[in-house]
Enzyme design. Structure first.
Site, short mmCIF file in Angstrom:
data_model
loop_
_atom_site.label_atom_id
_atom_site.label_comp_id
_atom_site.label_asym_id
_atom_site.label_seq_id
_atom_site.Cartn_x
_atom_site.Cartn_y
_atom_site.Cartn_z
N SER A 50 0.86 -1.19 0.00
CA SER A 50 0.00 0.00 0.00
C SER A 50 0.89 1.24 0.00
O SER A 50 2.02 1.21 0.47
CB SER A 50 -0.93 0.00 1.21
OG SER A 50 -0.17 0.00 2.39
N GLY A 51 0.38 2.30 -0.57
CA GLY A 51 1.15 3.54 -0.62
C GLY A 51 1.89 3.73 -1.93
O GLY A 51 2.57 4.73 -2.12
N CYS A 52 1.77 2.77 -2.84
CA CYS A 52 2.41 2.87 -4.15
C CYS A 52 1.34 3.21 -5.19
O CYS A 52 0.27 2.62 -5.19
CB CYS A 52 3.08 1.56 -4.53
SG CYS A 52 4.46 1.11 -3.49
N ALA A 53 1.65 4.16 -6.06
CA ALA A 53 0.71 4.51 -7.13
C ALA A 53 0.61 3.36 -8.13
O ALA A 53 -0.47 3.05 -8.62
CB ALA A 53 1.16 5.79 -7.82
N SER A 54 1.73 2.73 -8.42
CA SER A 54 1.75 1.55 -9.29
C SER A 54 1.43 0.33 -8.44
O SER A 54 1.51 0.38 -7.22
CB SER A 54 3.13 1.36 -9.90
OG SER A 54 3.53 2.50 -10.60
#
Length: 143
Positions: A50-54
Site C-alpha cells: 500500500s502507498g504505491c501509485a503503481s
C-alpha cells in the site's frame, strides 16, 4: 535476486559511471527487466504494497543461511521504473538477517545511486512504502 555487500558496491559503482538522470533511470529499467517474474500465486492482496501509485507486490520468506536465518524477498510491479526500484530494493535487502534488515535503511543506498532526489513525489512515497514493508516483514520474522 540475492546480493551480498560486494554486489551492492558493484551496483553503486555502475551507477556512479552514469552521468545523467536519463542514463540512471534507463539502467534502473534494465535491472527491472532482469528481475525474475513473480509467481501468480504471490500476486495477492496480502502481498500488495500500500502507498504505491503503481501496483507492487512483495513476497518474503525466512530461510536458513550460512550464518543463521536470512530473509529472501521476491517482488514485481506493473510499471517499468518501479520494477527497477523493486529490483534494487531486493538486491539491497535479500539474503540479510532479519535484524540487519530492520537496522538498514535503503534510502541512503538510493541516494548514493542518485535516484532518490529525482523521483516524483509519488514514486518516492512508493519507494518508502516498499522499504517500510520489507523492514516490517523482517521485524515480524525476528519475533
Amino acid at each position: 535476486m540475492t546480493a551480498r555487500p560486494a554486489d551492492i558496491e558493484a551496483i553503486a559503482q555502475d551507477f556512479e559511471l552514469l552521468d545523467d538522470w536519463e542514463d540512471k533511470i534507463q539502467h534502473t529499467i534494465e535491472l527491472g527487466r532482469a528481475l525474475p517474474a513473480l509467481d501468480e500465486a504471490d500476486r495477492t492482496e496480502a502481498n500488495k504494497v500500500s502507498g504505491c501509485a503503481s501496483q507492487v507486490w512483495l513476497a518474503s520468506r525466512k530461510v536458513e543461511g550460512e550464518g543463521g536465518p536470512v530473509m529472501e524477498f521476491r517482488g514485481d510491479s506493473d510499471a517499468l521504473i518501479v520494477r527497477g526500484l523493486v529490483a534494487l530494493a531486493l538486491a539491497f535487502y535479500s539474503g540479510r538477517a532479519p535484524g540487519e534488515i530492520v537496522a538498514a535503511d535503503a534510502m541512503d543506498f538510493f541516494k548514493r545511486l542518485g535516484l532518490s532526489d529525482h523521483l516524483t513525489q509519488q514514486r518516492a512515497n512508493g519507494l518508502r512504502s516498499m522499504i517500510q514493508r520489507i523492514r516490517a516483514e523482517a521485524a515480524a520474522a525476528q519475533a
